[in-house]
Design an enzyme around this catalytic site. Structure first.
Site, PDB file in Angstrom:
ATOM      1  N   LYS A 556     -34.701  18.707   8.319  1.00 31.63           N
ATOM      2  CA  LYS A 556     -35.359  17.658   9.100  1.00 31.63           C
ATOM      3  C   LYS A 556     -36.298  16.900   8.169  1.00 31.63           C
ATOM      4  O   LYS A 556     -36.891  17.477   7.246  1.00 31.63           O
ATOM      5  CB  LYS A 556     -36.137  18.267  10.261  1.00 31.63           C
ATOM      6  CG  LYS A 556     -36.640  17.215  11.249  1.00 31.63           C
ATOM      7  CD  LYS A 556     -37.155  17.833  12.523  1.00 31.63           C
ATOM      8  CE  LYS A 556     -37.545  16.750  13.506  1.00 31.63           C
ATOM      9  NZ  LYS A 556     -38.036  17.311  14.782  1.00 31.63           N
ATOM     10  N   CYS A 645     -35.370   5.399   9.692  1.00 32.69           N
ATOM     11  CA  CYS A 645     -35.648   5.841  11.045  1.00 32.69           C
ATOM     12  C   CYS A 645     -36.341   4.730  11.825  1.00 32.69           C
ATOM     13  O   CYS A 645     -37.292   4.126  11.328  1.00 32.69           O
ATOM     14  CB  CYS A 645     -36.537   7.082  11.013  1.00 32.69           C
ATOM     15  SG  CYS A 645     -37.043   7.653  12.636  1.00 32.69           S
ATOM     16  N   LYS A 678     -30.824   7.148   3.500  1.00 30.89           N
ATOM     17  CA  LYS A 678     -30.247   7.053   4.839  1.00 30.89           C
ATOM     18  C   LYS A 678     -30.409   5.633   5.347  1.00 30.89           C
ATOM     19  O   LYS A 678     -31.512   5.078   5.354  1.00 30.89           O
ATOM     20  CB  LYS A 678     -30.922   8.039   5.796  1.00 30.89           C
ATOM     21  CG  LYS A 678     -30.162   8.235   7.098  1.00 30.89           C
ATOM     22  CD  LYS A 678     -30.675   9.435   7.874  1.00 30.89           C
ATOM     23  CE  LYS A 678     -29.765   9.722   9.075  1.00 30.89           C
ATOM     24  NZ  LYS A 678     -30.219  10.901   9.824  1.00 30.89           N
TER      25      LYS A 678
END
Length: 982
Positions: A556, A645, A678
């Site tokens: 995570k 994110c 990401k």
């Protein structure tokens, strides 16, 4: 005076209430009924299964309905302890190979048990959903779908090649009887490694009770023979026409060198009460053994060589005495042998019948007359034939389960034929071994090992008192371990644990497929990983993922201590049924120091697995570099840089492409590890982001990240989720994940892999099973990540479908007959005619036509399924199911990455002159008319729905838009090329 305002009423509301005579309504209800019931004469000479067989779409829906209980009561109530969670999950994902593999791993006769098990008293009767409107999961019917699909795959069973041969593996083992118990015992011993196993069978065919005593309409012979073939695949030999007590004995087997013997014999003789015993030679007096044996031989073509015997002819009224499942078989078989009327006579009341509920229901549907509380006492004989059954009327003693003769109450039931079905007996045999092994009606054994009182002799099935097929299978399973312990001690003086250690599962050549893949200099054992998210919150969770079988994991996302933020609650909402979630969760609440301490331990314990750490920083580039250096020192294989994110993403004024390029370049210069930033749609063009990452020195990219969204607003004006209470409650935009974002993720992967070739994409976003993983691989992603799917399935259940599923898809590419399959479902199974009833008169005409064609015709000597999938093996010929026919070169993941990208073009490059039209498979149609509704109100009005026959028809004006196929619940509409005008 003001005029009264007019109100515009929509046409649907304005339509008047319908007034219709009840007589008309009753006529239509009768005409449209799908539940028209016929007496059993309707099935004369018809040995097809009278039950509606679950279709592929229905089986998939049923698997999805399963709750995947953490301690499944259905599994606990199954004698073979089937792993129901793994099985139903595989079925729910449409993965027929993984489902069949799970079944045959625990039960070598899974198909037989799916057809014959009294599941209302076992797995289905224990289901958590029993008291719901939809009822329990129909596990047995899913058995049948999975096994039928697997048979069409034509894949043999093999031994585990990793087994280390031991001296005791060469021991000679004999099985007596080729029934369920012996077949099960032989299978598990062969999987353990034993190489010299011989089954002696007195008949000229294998199968035992399912073959010789259960009619074709309950279990087709190709089912029995296919499962026997799987046993033979392991090298087990079957010797036919050898009768125990006549051709050999226990002593003679031991003299021939057999060191362990398993007795899987059934009860060969019918139990007949005195009236039937005295008149058993009369032509119209049958017992269940002789009758069902004759029916099986006549209705199961291919079971015996040469001429098929004539089917028994039982016209008129047939009386069956008994109340068990065998009696039910006799009743249904009697109708198929010409009976006009069948009565079932039994001494107990209907509430105390031994017959399982499913069989009792089938008798009701076939119009068998139930005659409870009648105890046969004598047969009435006239002119050398039995003509009547004299019975005492019985009554139940209140408060007990006992029945006694109601004094003075008797009755004579007239009949044309009578069948006694009171069970079976071990019989009388000359062999003295029975005096030692069979003190009563059964062999006494140690229930823990199935060992008898005779040294080296084990037993299971009917002869030890097991009353069902599945119990016999489990007896063989338990005995296999007992024999293994006995032989290991006898031959090698090895103490095998009483509780079974790992026994190799059901294996095929598919299981030998290599799933490893090389990415950025790292070898991934398989492409399946756990994504950064709730499923990777701590190292204990990552450890469980590794133990389950995942090839790689991502922690995570965590950050420097100064950037840590406290999570709110609640922060996750979703729907497990649709596998869609939304979260307003931030990063890990565990400090960087925690990960520095625990990651080295995890890597040391699983050195062959890939470990990626996901890091984030809100500070400058130095903060990124310092954190990366600290984590690189833990021994992780690579880093995921989480810059995308929706909640944690960079809020810099610079374009995201520059942020990614600079961040990756700074970290790349500082640490010698593969980097995977990401990326996601939140940041802009996903292709430009990937290009920026590559320019910065990344080894690849990870993504897509969650997509910003809102979940729900309730009718009273509240958001879901909300933080706080009352007027002060607030929410925020969250990240959508799961199935809902799969189209966006798949598109993103394809776009990047087309525009930035040879740049690995570690894909995630709505990937939930082997088939969706295969989609991403074909679109260019060499490895895939899971998060949402693991949140409600768990690691073990999820990976239990993924690995065998992907192995099959790669294996199928090497077989010409499998590479054209669109999924795990055989086209031949999809094309099979449905047993679904038609409406009213159309149902009658359809059935009557088929019955008429069967009435005077003999069944084929070699049914298609038996001939195609089994007979070539029986005759020793080479088969399409043998390993020699498997293509020598199995595809690898690297060879299949991005194979469909050449088909993905700009819209302007598509050819509008290519035309297709809709085609409806009427046999699979549910007659609902949704296709016409969609075509009329959202399409081109090209489908006609006949309200008399309720069958839809596509008109020549079809534009081929595909809308009808998209809305069809039965999945019976496909698109075919449009024929050119003549």
């Amino acid at each position: 005076m003001s005029s009264k305002p007019t109100v515009e009423i929509p046409p649907t509301v304005k339509r008047p209430v319908c007034f219709r005579p009840t007589k008309c309504q009753k006529g239509d209800s009768c005409y449209l009924s799908r539940h028209k019931e016929h007496p059993g004469t309707h099935h004369k000479r018809d040995f097809r299964n009278p039950k509606y067989m679950m279709s592929i779409p229905e089986a998939i829906k049923e698997g999805q309905r399963c709750l995947k209980c953490i301690d499944p009561p259905c599994q606990a109530s199954c004698p073979t302890q089937l792993d129901v969670r793994t099985f139903t999950n595989a079925m729910g994902e449409g993965n027929m190979y993984a489902a069949a593999k799970t079944l045959f791993t625990h039960n070598p006769l899974a198909w037989t048990c799916g057809l014959l098990c009294p599941t209302c008293q076992a797995c289905r009767g224990s289901c958590t959903l029993t008291d719901t409107v939809q009822g329990p999961i129909h596990i047995n019917e899913m058995h049948q779908v999975a096994c039928d699909a697997f048979m069409h795959m034509k894949i043999p069973q093999i031994r585990d090649p990793s087994i280390v041969e031991q001296p005791y593996h060469k021991a000679k083992i004999a099985m007596i009887g080729a029934g369920p118990a012996s077949l099960s015992c032989a299978t598990f011993l062969a999987r353990i490694g034993y190489q010299d196993i011989t089954i002696f069978e007195k008949q000229s065919y294998p199968g035992g009770t399912p073959a010789i005593e259960i009619p074709e309409f309950r279990i087709p012979y190709h089912v029995t023979r296919f499962e026997v073939k799987l046993v033979e695949d392991l090298g087990v030999k079957i010797v036919y026409n050898k009768t125990y007590g006549k051709d050999f004995t226990i002593d003679s087997l031991k003299q021939d060198g057999y060191q362990a013997i398993f007795m899987g014999i059934g009860f060969p003789e019918a139990h007949m009460v005195d009236p039937f015993m005295r008149h058993k030679d009369l032509p119209n007096v049958w017992n269940s053994k002789s009758f069902l044996n004759a029916v099986a031989l006549a209705s199961k073509p291919g079971m015996i060589e040469g001429k098929v015997p004539e089917l028994p002819h039982l016209p008129g009224h047939v009386v069956v005495c008994g109340a068990g499942d065998v009696a039910a078989d006799c009743c249904q078989a009697a109708f198929r042998c010409g009976a006009d009327f069948v009565s079932l006579v039994f001494r107990r009341g209907s509430i105390d019948m031994r017959m399982n509920e499913d069989e009792a229901e089938h008798l009701r549907v076939e119009k068998v007359e139930m005659v409870p509380c009648h105890s046969p006492t004598e047969l009435v004989i006239e002119d050398g034939k039995a003509t009547g059954l004299m019975c005492n009327i019985m009554k139940k003693i209140p408060g007990t389960d006992k029945y006694v003769h109601d004094q003075g109450q008797t009755r004579v039931i007239k009949f044309d034929h009578v069948i006694s079905a009171f069970g079976s007996l071990i019989g009388t045999h000359a062999d003295p071994i029975y005096e030692k092994l069979v003190p009563g009606r059964k062999i006494e054994v140690n229930e823990e090992t199935m060992a008898s009182n005779t040294e080296g002799v084990f037993a299971g099935g009917d002869c030890v008192g097991s009353g069902t097929i599945v119990e016999a299978v489990n007896d063989g399973k338990v005995a296999a371990w007992g024999i293994h312990r006995y032989l290991a001690k006898l031959i090698s003086n090895v103490e095998v644990p009483a509780q079974p250690t790992e026994v190799p599962p059901f294996m095929t050549p598919v299981d030998l497929v290599d799933l490893s893949v090389n990415i950025a200099g790292m070898k991934f054992p398989n492409p399946f990983g756990i994504a950064s998210g709730p499923s990777s919150e701590n190292c204990n969770m990552l450890k469980r993922a590794y133990q389950a079988g995942f090839g790689w994991v991502v922690t995570k996302t965590f950050q420097p201590d100064e950037d840590m933020l406290e999570n709110v609650s609640p922060r996750i909402v979703g729907d497990a049924e649709s596998n869609t979630y939304l979260n307003i969760e931030l990063n890990s609440e565990r400090t960087a120091a925690y990960w520095e301490k625990e990651l080295p331990k995890l890597k040391k314990e699983f050195p062959d697995r890939i470990l990626l750490a996901s890091i984030h920083s809100k500070g400058d580039l130095n903060s990124w570099v310092n954190l990366a250096k600290r984590i690189a020192a833990t021994g992780v294989d690579g880093l995921q840089l989480n810059i995308s994110c929706p909640n944690l993403g960079e809020k810099d004024s610079k374009p995201f492409t520059e942020v990614i390029r600079e961040t990756v370049a700074a970290v790349h210069a500082a640490v010698p590890l593969p980097l995977f930033p990401k990326i996601g749609h939140f940041q802009g063009s996903i292709v430009e982001l990937a290009k920026a990452a590559k320019e910065g020195g990344a080894s690849g990219v990870s993504g897509v990240n969650t997509i910003s969204g809102l979940w729900n607003v309730t009718a009273d004006g509240k958001f879901v989720p909300e933080v706080g209470f009352g007027p002060e409650a607030r929410t925020a935009y969250g990240g959508m994940s799961g199935r809902a974002i799969k189209p966006f993720a798949l598109s993103g992967v394809a776009e990047v892999c087309q525009s930035v070739p040879n740049f690995p994409f570690l894909a995630c976003g709505g990937i939930e099973n082997a088939l969706t993983a295969w989609e991403f691989i074909q679109c260019g992603a060499p490895a895939v990540q899971f998060c949402s799917a693991s949140m409600h399935k768990g690691f073990k259940t999820l990976i239990g479908e993924l690995i065998p599923g992907l192995k099959f898809l790669l294996y199928a590419r090497s077989r010409d007959d499998l590479k054209t399959w669109k999924s795990f479902v055989p086209p031949a199974v999809l094309a099979e005619r449905s047993h679904r009833k038609r409406f009213g008169l159309y149902y009658d005409q359809d059935e009557d036509k088929e019955i008429e064609s069967l009435a005077d015709a003999k069944l084929p000597a070699e049914p298609i399924k038996l001939k195609e999938f089994v007979l070539d093996q029986m005759n020793g010929a080479s088969s399409s199911t043998t390993p020699s026919s498997i293509a020598p070169e199995i595809k690898t993941i690297e060879s299949e990455v991005g194979t469909v990208l050449n088909k993905l073009v700009h819209f302007n490059e598509l050819k509008p002159q290519i035309k297709v039209v809709s085609t409806i498979d009427v046999d699979r149609c549910w007659n609902c008319g949704r296709c016409q509704t969609a075509c009329f109100d959202a399409g081109y009005a090209c489908i006609i729905f006949d309200r008399t026959s309720r069958i839809p028809k596509v008109t020549p004006m079809c534009h081929g838009c595909g809308l009808c196929a998209a809305v069809c619940p039965a999945k019976c509409i496909s698109m075919k090329p449009k024929e050119a005008k003549k």
